[in-house]
Write a protein that holds these residues in place. Structure first.
Motif, PDB file in Angstrom:
ATOM      1  N   ASP A  53      37.036  48.824  40.665  1.00  0.00           N
ATOM      2  CA  ASP A  53      36.091  49.866  40.293  1.00  0.00           C
ATOM      3  C   ASP A  53      34.723  49.404  40.785  1.00  0.00           C
ATOM      4  OD1 ASP A  53      35.064  48.072  38.393  1.00  0.00           O
ATOM      5  OD2 ASP A  53      36.063  49.036  36.708  1.00  0.00           O
ATOM      6  N   GLU A  54      33.669  50.018  40.319  1.00  0.00           N
ATOM      7  CA  GLU A  54      32.348  49.683  40.854  1.00  0.00           C
ATOM      8  C   GLU A  54      31.849  48.305  40.423  1.00  0.00           C
ATOM      9  OE1 GLU A  54      28.979  51.918  38.970  1.00  0.00           O
ATOM     10  OE2 GLU A  54      30.640  52.968  37.992  1.00  0.00           O
ATOM     11  N   HIS A  55      32.466  47.701  39.382  1.00  0.00           N
ATOM     12  CA  HIS A  55      31.964  46.431  38.866  1.00  0.00           C
ATOM     13  C   HIS A  55      32.872  45.233  39.118  1.00  0.00           C
ATOM     14  CE1 HIS A  55      28.789  48.606  36.875  1.00  0.00           C
ATOM     15  NE2 HIS A  55      29.701  49.428  36.368  1.00  0.00           N
ATOM     16  N   CYS A  56      34.169  45.465  39.134  1.00  0.00           N
ATOM     17  CA  CYS A  56      35.118  44.357  39.237  1.00  0.00           C
ATOM     18  C   CYS A  56      36.308  44.733  40.114  1.00  0.00           C
ATOM     19  CB  CYS A  56      35.631  43.955  37.855  1.00  0.00           C
ATOM     20  SG  CYS A  56      34.382  43.257  36.763  1.00  0.00           S
ATOM     21  N   TYR A  57      37.113  43.718  40.427  1.00  0.00           N
ATOM     22  CA  TYR A  57      38.337  43.948  41.183  1.00  0.00           C
ATOM     23  C   TYR A  57      39.415  42.989  40.700  1.00  0.00           C
ATOM     24  CZ  TYR A  57      37.406  39.753  43.964  1.00  0.00           C
ATOM     25  OH  TYR A  57      37.189  38.462  44.352  1.00  0.00           O
ATOM     26  N   THR A  58      40.659  43.274  41.065  1.00  0.00           N
ATOM     27  CA  THR A  58      41.784  42.392  40.734  1.00  0.00           C
ATOM     28  C   THR A  58      42.458  41.942  42.024  1.00  0.00           C
ATOM     29  OG1 THR A  58      43.528  44.077  40.630  1.00  0.00           O
ATOM     30  CG2 THR A  58      42.224  43.721  38.625  1.00  0.00           C
ATOM     31  N   THR A  59      43.096  40.807  41.929  1.00  0.00           N
ATOM     32  CA  THR A  59      43.896  40.282  43.027  1.00  0.00           C
ATOM     33  C   THR A  59      45.015  39.441  42.428  1.00  0.00           C
ATOM     34  OG1 THR A  59      43.853  39.037  45.114  1.00  0.00           O
ATOM     35  CG2 THR A  59      42.443  38.225  43.346  1.00  0.00           C
ATOM     36  N   PHE A  60      46.106  39.339  43.149  1.00  0.00           N
ATOM     37  CA  PHE A  60      47.154  38.424  42.715  1.00  0.00           C
ATOM     38  C   PHE A  60      46.719  37.006  43.054  1.00  0.00           C
ATOM     39  CE2 PHE A  60      49.784  42.290  43.029  1.00  0.00           C
ATOM     40  CZ  PHE A  60      50.322  42.258  41.751  1.00  0.00           C
ATOM     41  N   THR A  61      47.154  36.053  42.251  1.00  0.00           N
ATOM     42  CA  THR A  61      46.855  34.650  42.498  1.00  0.00           C
ATOM     43  C   THR A  61      47.743  34.181  43.639  1.00  0.00           C
ATOM     44  OG1 THR A  61      46.392  34.410  40.148  1.00  0.00           O
ATOM     45  CG2 THR A  61      46.718  32.394  41.402  1.00  0.00           C
ATOM     46  N   HIS A  62      47.123  33.542  44.601  1.00  0.00           N
ATOM     47  CA  HIS A  62      47.875  33.134  45.791  1.00  0.00           C
ATOM     48  C   HIS A  62      48.186  31.645  45.814  1.00  0.00           C
ATOM     49  CE1 HIS A  62      47.580  37.102  47.577  1.00  0.00           C
ATOM     50  NE2 HIS A  62      46.340  37.133  47.145  1.00  0.00           N
TER      51      HIS A  62
END
Length: 139
Positions: free
Chosen positions: A19-28
Motif C-alpha cells: 500500500d502507500e506506506h508498507c510492503y510485504t515480501t517472502f523471506t528469501h
C-alpha cells in the motif's frame, strides 16, 4: 538510503502486497519455513520504534492480508510474529521489518515460541534479571 537492501526500488521485484506506506515480501533466507514473510515500511526506518502511526496501521493491515495468503498457500498450524531490533536483538539489516513466520506441527522445534531462548537458563547474561518478578517493579 540508497545502500539498504530492503529499500525500494531495489527490492521491488520481490514485493507481494503493498500500500502507500508498507510492503510485504517472502523471506528469501535458506532454511526458513515455507511461507515465511516480512512486512516493511516503504520509507527507510531503522527500527520498529521509528515507524509513523500510518506505517503501524499499514503493518497491521498487511500482516492480516499476508497471513491469509500464506494460509491459503501453505496451511500452517501456528505463527510467530515479531521484530528484531538492533544487532543485540537480532536485527541484521537496519531497516524495520516485522517477521511473519508460519509454524508447522511436524517441525522439530514445534511448540517453541519466540521466547524459548529467553527461558533457556544457558542464555542468562551475568547481570540477569532478579528471580523474583516483584523485584522488577521495585517491590
Amino acid at each position: 538510503m540508497t545502500d539498504c537492501v530492503f529499500c525500494l526500488p531495489l527490492v521491488e521485484p520481490y514485493v507481494v502486497l503493498s500500500d502507500e506506506h508498507c510492503y510485504t515480501t517472502f523471506t528469501h533466507d535458506t532454511g526458513t519455513p515455507a511461507g515465511s514473510a516480512m512486512i516493511l515500511p516503504r520509507a527507510h526506518r531503522p527500527t520498529v520504534f521509528d515507524l509513523t502511526p500510518d506505517e503501524w496501521a499499514s503493518t497491521r493491515t498487511l500482516l492480516h492480508r499476508m497471513r491469509a495468503l500464506i494460509t491459503e498457500l501453505h496451511g500452517p498450524d501456528g505463527w510467530n510474529v515479531g521484530w528484531n531490533t538492533q544487532p543485540t536483538g537480532g536485527q541484521s539489516i537496519p531497516h524495520a521489518h516485522c517477521h511473519l513466520v508460519p509454524r508447522y506441527h511436524d517441525e522439530p522445534l514445534a511448540g517453541r515460541g519466540i521466547r524459548s531462548w529467553i527461558k533457556d537458563p544457558d542464555n542468562r547474561p551475568p547481570h540477569h534479571a532478579p528471580a523474583d518478578p516483584a523485584a522488577w517493579y521495585g517491590n
